[in-house]
Design an enzyme around this catalytic site. Structure first.
Site, short mmCIF file in Angstrom:
data_model
loop_
_atom_site.label_atom_id
_atom_site.label_comp_id
_atom_site.label_asym_id
_atom_site.label_seq_id
_atom_site.Cartn_x
_atom_site.Cartn_y
_atom_site.Cartn_z
N TYR A 73 -4.66 -10.49 10.87
CA TYR A 73 -5.67 -9.90 11.75
C TYR A 73 -5.04 -8.87 12.68
O TYR A 73 -3.93 -9.07 13.18
CB TYR A 73 -6.35 -10.98 12.61
N CYS A 180 -1.56 -10.47 14.06
CA CYS A 180 -0.61 -10.57 12.94
C CYS A 180 -0.05 -11.98 12.80
O CYS A 180 1.05 -12.17 12.27
CB CYS A 180 0.51 -9.54 13.09
#
Length: 215
Positions: A73, A180
């Site tokens: 993400y 991340c």
């Protein structure tokens, strides 16, 4: 020839995806040059191919898009420079790892224009800065904040998606995800580091340093 494209205003994410798809298809047909597209998005989250549902901690906060790029993400929004990198690796070497290393080197060189020391870390994608001004981690290691993200996709060895560098985004917007997938470190920006850098300043640095990483 690499064409530099800069969009003013906020570019909707789905529009950017369509434009990238069209450009990459044209490049594959030999009908378009390589391009670097500089833009900003409205506030949104994107899910890469490795995104884990539990890392979207506030799913109703902003729109969420499936990106199709590598990674987990990430957040995009005003004050963050996104650079979509459409390069032909058929001509530049079919080596994904070397390509990502060049993207990292490009970001680090651009940050160095502002005397910011960007670094890469094994097992952590993106570019990081050490924060001696913040309390160390529980184990005593220095705290590090992420200033730039990388997520790319290849089709017929032509790249798209690319990098994002935080100039002056609302850093609280990162709170709705585990950026991340990394929980132990934070996120920063050039302005958060005390540097009065504008988007135009960063664009100039990116253009000036591009050939240091991509010959």
């Amino acid at each position: 020839m690499v064409e530099w494209i800069t969009s003013s205003g906020l570019v909707p994410y789905d529009h950017a995806l369509r434009e990238m798809e069209a450009r990459v298809a044209a490049m594959a047909d030999g009908a378009a040059d390589e391009a670097i597209w500089l833009l900003e998005h409205p506030a949104l989250y994107t899910a890469g191919t490795s995104a884990r549902p539990e890392d979207l901690t506030d799913p109703g906060r902003f729109p969420v898009f499936t990106a199709g790029r590598g990674g987990q993400y990430t957040y995009h929004g005003p004050g963050q420079r996104v650079a979509y990198v459409m390069l032909d690796l058929n001509q530049r070497g079919r080596d994904v790892r070397a390509f990502v290393t060049r993207l990292e080197a490009w970001i680090i060189a651009a940050l160095a224009e502002f005397n910011v020391t960007g670094e890469v870390r094994e097992g952590r994608v993106g570019v990081w800065v050490t924060r001696p001004d913040k309390p160390p981690l529980p184990g005593g290691a220095p705290r590090e904040d992420k200033i730039a993200a990388i997520g790319v996709k290849l089709r017929k060895w032509i790249s798209f998606h690319g990098i994002s560098i935080n100039v002056e985004p609302d850093l609280s917007h990162f709170d709705g995800i585990v950026p991340c997938g990394i929980r132990d470190h934070g996120v920063t920006s050039l302005v958060d580091l005390g540097l009065p850098v504008t988007m135009d300043d960063l664009d100039a640095a990116l253009k000036a340093t591009f050939t240091k990483a991509f010959h």
